[in-house]
Design a protein around this motif. Sequence first.
Motif, PDB file in Angstrom:
ATOM      1  N   VAL A   1     -50.716  73.022  57.977  1.00 33.76           N
ATOM      2  CA  VAL A   1     -49.294  73.322  57.427  1.00 33.76           C
ATOM      3  C   VAL A   1     -48.142  73.054  58.552  1.00 33.76           C
ATOM      4  CG1 VAL A   1     -47.831  75.177  56.700  1.00 33.76           C
ATOM      5  CG2 VAL A   1     -50.508  75.112  56.896  1.00 33.76           C
ATOM      6  N   ARG A   2     -47.642  72.201  57.612  1.00 35.74           N
ATOM      7  CA  ARG A   2     -46.727  71.221  58.105  1.00 35.74           C
ATOM      8  C   ARG A   2     -44.974  72.335  58.160  1.00 35.74           C
ATOM      9  NH1 ARG A   2     -46.597  65.793  53.983  1.00 35.74           N
ATOM     10  NH2 ARG A   2     -48.799  66.161  53.368  1.00 35.74           N
ATOM     11  N   CYS A   3     -43.887  71.276  58.878  1.00 36.54           N
ATOM     12  CA  CYS A   3     -43.501  71.794  58.887  1.00 36.54           C
ATOM     13  C   CYS A   3     -41.973  71.044  58.426  1.00 36.54           C
ATOM     14  CB  CYS A   3     -42.606  72.094  60.073  1.00 36.54           C
ATOM     15  SG  CYS A   3     -40.851  72.759  60.686  1.00 36.54           S
ATOM     16  N   TYR A   4     -41.465  71.267  57.324  1.00 35.27           N
ATOM     17  CA  TYR A   4     -39.998  69.760  56.774  1.00 35.27           C
ATOM     18  C   TYR A   4     -38.854  71.197  57.692  1.00 35.27           C
ATOM     19  CZ  TYR A   4     -44.078  68.852  53.400  1.00 35.27           C
ATOM     20  OH  TYR A   4     -44.871  68.174  52.577  1.00 35.27           O
ATOM     21  N   THR A   5     -37.992  69.910  58.361  1.00 35.37           N
ATOM     22  CA  THR A   5     -36.848  70.806  58.714  1.00 35.37           C
ATOM     23  C   THR A   5     -35.957  70.562  58.135  1.00 35.37           C
ATOM     24  OG1 THR A   5     -35.663  69.733  60.346  1.00 35.37           O
ATOM     25  CG2 THR A   5     -35.850  67.988  59.238  1.00 35.37           C
ATOM     26  N   GLY A   6     -35.412  71.688  57.817  1.00 37.00           N
ATOM     27  CA  GLY A   6     -34.147  71.668  56.546  1.00 37.00           C
ATOM     28  C   GLY A   6     -33.121  71.875  57.383  1.00 37.00           C
ATOM     29  N   ASP A   7     -32.687  71.633  58.775  1.00 37.55           N
ATOM     30  CA  ASP A   7     -31.257  71.533  60.095  1.00 37.55           C
ATOM     31  C   ASP A   7     -30.685  70.575  59.650  1.00 37.55           C
ATOM     32  OD1 ASP A   7     -30.524  71.584  62.563  1.00 37.55           O
ATOM     33  OD2 ASP A   7     -31.294  72.629  63.079  1.00 37.55           O
ATOM     34  N   ASP A   8     -29.606  70.669  59.266  1.00 37.79           N
ATOM     35  CA  ASP A   8     -29.065  69.347  59.034  1.00 37.79           C
ATOM     36  C   ASP A   8     -27.823  69.282  60.231  1.00 37.79           C
ATOM     37  OD1 ASP A   8     -28.822  68.596  55.787  1.00 37.79           O
ATOM     38  OD2 ASP A   8     -29.662  70.669  56.243  1.00 37.79           O
ATOM     39  N   PHE A   9     -27.683  69.991  61.607  1.00 38.99           N
ATOM     40  CA  PHE A   9     -27.254  69.712  62.489  1.00 38.99           C
ATOM     41  C   PHE A   9     -28.150  69.489  64.123  1.00 38.99           C
ATOM     42  CE2 PHE A   9     -24.006  73.933  62.834  1.00 38.99           C
ATOM     43  CZ  PHE A   9     -24.031  72.900  61.376  1.00 38.99           C
ATOM     44  N   ASN A  10     -29.673  69.271  63.664  1.00 39.68           N
ATOM     45  CA  ASN A  10     -30.495  68.459  64.723  1.00 39.68           C
ATOM     46  C   ASN A  10     -31.571  68.272  64.267  1.00 39.68           C
ATOM     47  OD1 ASN A  10     -29.244  71.078  67.006  1.00 39.68           O
ATOM     48  ND2 ASN A  10     -29.714  71.950  65.882  1.00 39.68           N
ATOM     49  N   TYR A  11     -31.705  67.081  62.796  1.00 38.02           N
ATOM     50  CA  TYR A  11     -32.187  66.565  62.090  1.00 38.02           C
ATOM     51  C   TYR A  11     -33.013  65.460  63.324  1.00 38.02           C
ATOM     52  CZ  TYR A  11     -28.634  63.603  60.871  1.00 38.02           C
ATOM     53  OH  TYR A  11     -27.651  63.518  60.762  1.00 38.02           O
ATOM     54  N   PRO A  12     -32.576  64.414  63.327  1.00 37.43           N
ATOM     55  CA  PRO A  12     -33.280  63.781  64.464  1.00 37.43           C
ATOM     56  C   PRO A  12     -34.003  63.545  65.076  1.00 37.43           C
ATOM     57  CG  PRO A  12     -30.386  63.338  64.427  1.00 37.43           C
ATOM     58  CD  PRO A  12     -31.053  64.665  63.922  1.00 37.43           C
ATOM     59  N   GLU A  13     -33.027  64.848  66.359  1.00 37.29           N
ATOM     60  CA  GLU A  13     -34.531  65.267  66.915  1.00 37.29           C
ATOM     61  C   GLU A  13     -35.769  66.051  66.776  1.00 37.29           C
ATOM     62  OE1 GLU A  13     -33.139  69.071  69.388  1.00 37.29           O
ATOM     63  OE2 GLU A  13     -31.673  67.927  68.638  1.00 37.29           O
ATOM     64  N   LEU A  14     -35.728  66.761  65.623  1.00 38.65           N
ATOM     65  CA  LEU A  14     -37.089  67.868  65.037  1.00 38.65           C
ATOM     66  C   LEU A  14     -37.564  66.544  64.127  1.00 38.65           C
ATOM     67  CD1 LEU A  14     -34.359  70.913  64.110  1.00 38.65           C
ATOM     68  CD2 LEU A  14     -36.382  70.172  65.422  1.00 38.65           C
ATOM     69  N   ILE A  15     -37.307  65.544  63.863  1.00 38.74           N
ATOM     70  CA  ILE A  15     -38.178  64.358  62.813  1.00 38.74           C
ATOM     71  C   ILE A  15     -39.031  63.545  64.454  1.00 38.74           C
ATOM     72  CG2 ILE A  15     -38.560  62.521  61.605  1.00 38.74           C
ATOM     73  CD1 ILE A  15     -35.431  63.880  59.565  1.00 38.74           C
ATOM     74  N   ALA A  16     -37.887  62.869  65.002  1.00 37.66           N
ATOM     75  CA  ALA A  16     -38.695  62.770  66.033  1.00 37.66           C
ATOM     76  C   ALA A  16     -39.935  63.121  66.549  1.00 37.66           C
ATOM     77  CB  ALA A  16     -37.615  62.089  67.064  1.00 37.66           C
ATOM     78  N   GLY A  17     -39.455  64.326  67.180  1.00 42.70           N
ATOM     79  CA  GLY A  17     -40.938  65.367  67.747  1.00 42.70           C
ATOM     80  C   GLY A  17     -41.332  64.982  69.057  1.00 42.70           C
ATOM     81  N   ASP A  18     -42.004  65.456  69.639  1.00 41.94           N
ATOM     82  CA  ASP A  18     -42.256  65.954  71.002  1.00 41.94           C
ATOM     83  C   ASP A  18     -44.138  65.753  71.363  1.00 41.94           C
ATOM     84  OD1 ASP A  18     -43.643  67.923  70.690  1.00 41.94           O
ATOM     85  OD2 ASP A  18     -41.553  69.442  71.040  1.00 41.94           O
ATOM     86  N   GLU A  19     -44.270  65.443  72.174  1.00 44.49           N
ATOM     87  CA  GLU A  19     -45.234  65.704  72.679  1.00 44.49           C
ATOM     88  C   GLU A  19     -46.944  66.626  71.943  1.00 44.49           C
ATOM     89  OE1 GLU A  19     -43.723  68.779  75.564  1.00 44.49           O
ATOM     90  OE2 GLU A  19     -43.361  67.004  74.967  1.00 44.49           O
ATOM     91  N   GLN A  20     -45.780  67.907  71.227  1.00 48.10           N
ATOM     92  CA  GLN A  20     -47.249  68.694  70.460  1.00 48.10           C
ATOM     93  C   GLN A  20     -46.610  69.024  69.075  1.00 48.10           C
ATOM     94  OE1 GLN A  20     -46.707  72.798  72.615  1.00 48.10           O
ATOM     95  NE2 GLN A  20     -45.701  71.867  74.354  1.00 48.10           N
ATOM     96  N   GLY A  21     -45.771  67.686  68.813  1.00 52.33           N
ATOM     97  CA  GLY A  21     -45.751  67.594  67.179  1.00 52.33           C
ATOM     98  C   GLY A  21     -44.055  67.079  67.008  1.00 52.33           C
ATOM     99  N   PHE A  22     -43.676  67.428  65.447  1.00 54.90           N
ATOM    100  CA  PHE A  22     -42.886  66.776  64.823  1.00 54.90           C
ATOM    101  C   PHE A  22     -42.366  67.644  63.808  1.00 54.90           C
ATOM    102  CE2 PHE A  22     -46.225  63.826  63.366  1.00 54.90           C
ATOM    103  CZ  PHE A  22     -46.100  63.829  62.103  1.00 54.90           C
ATOM    104  N   SER A  23     -41.383  67.379  63.324  1.00 57.12           N
ATOM    105  CA  SER A  23     -40.932  68.324  61.981  1.00 57.12           C
ATOM    106  C   SER A  23     -41.311  67.075  60.750  1.00 57.12           C
ATOM    107  CB  SER A  23     -39.651  68.959  61.560  1.00 57.12           C
ATOM    108  OG  SER A  23     -39.927  70.200  63.003  1.00 57.12           O
TER     109      SER A  23
END
Length: 382
Positions: free
Chosen positions: A243-265
């Motif tokens: 199940v994917r997470c699609y970010t709808g966060d128009d304030f923090n999208y770069p970091e959320l799309i880039a993601g981390d060692e546990q996943g990304f949006s």
Amino acid sequence: MRLPGADGTLRTYAPRAEPASFTTGASLASRTVFSAAHVVADPFVDISPDSPAAVDWDATLAFRRHLWAHGLGVAEAMDTAQRGMGLDWAGAAELIRRSAAEAKSAGGAIACGVGTDQLTGPATLAEVRGAYEEQLALVEGTGAQAILMASRALAAAAAGPEDYLDVYGHLLRQAAEPVILHWLGPMFDPALDGYWGSPDLDAATGTFLDVIAAHPDKVDGIKVSLLDARREVELRRRLPQGVRCYTGDDFNYPELIAGDEQGFSHALLGIFDPLGPLAADAVRALDTGDRTKFRELLDPTVELSRHLFQRPTRFYKTGVVFLAWLAGHQSHFTMVGGLQSARSLPHLARAYELADGLGLFPDPALAATRVKTLLSVYGVDQ
């Protein structure tokens, strides 16, 4: 030119001479990216404030082809398209039919909003289910993917979490293909306060996850529009496998799309309406594994996005359409429901300045001319 500032004074701004260069191309590989797209009003139809929206279908569909040409998917008939803020269900249904047909012709990805906005007054839970079913059948009948949007009618009718579990469970059992669930926060629509049965976001998150856990095979992903990066990261880490997470966060999208060692949006964003070509190039950098370039391209856009989505957040559509006019995607700055009046002249002037600095306008001279025309209407002589 002279631009008005928030303090009421005029300042001098030198417009950019050349646009930035962006590429067109195939669909993106490392992330699934949808741009929620605006509608173009028809300013030549003689209507009153109580009339249904008059839409310029040619210009509206042309803008979707522009997004597809850059490899983005289109999220159709969402709140960016003024769903519930100028566009009624009849207009949204026509938009879905036309855009889905256009997507087939263009070979573009499309997902369409399913809601309950044909209900115009207080409704029972049975009526909410019936409204959702009607819209789900229409969207799936066009071949588009369905996005189950948050419902004002359900928020008003539900007595608690169990009613959300019942309604969404009913719809997910009926869905022919996996859907995207949309959690739209009250900053985007105050009528959705307390969605999922509680104003406590931890409790609401628990109910949301219970809906998904009961039907993981029917949920492609979730779109989270709460403007809270920490909460989104915590939520996506709790999603069932697949199940994917699609970010709808128009304030923090770069970091959320880039993601981390546990996943990304992945992304389903209104800001990708004006940022479409730039956003696509940034994700193409991710496709090659170049996270540094991705952030170098996308991080500078956050100031513009936060400006457009500043409170009251629901009026961000005005800035989106304003920038589409300046970019030459439509011939006028008119919106369905007269929403072009929802933001101040200083707000629009700052939006222009930020977008021009990013090189978003294919013809900077045209954008500057149009800004000067608007300023003259407000009495600002150049």
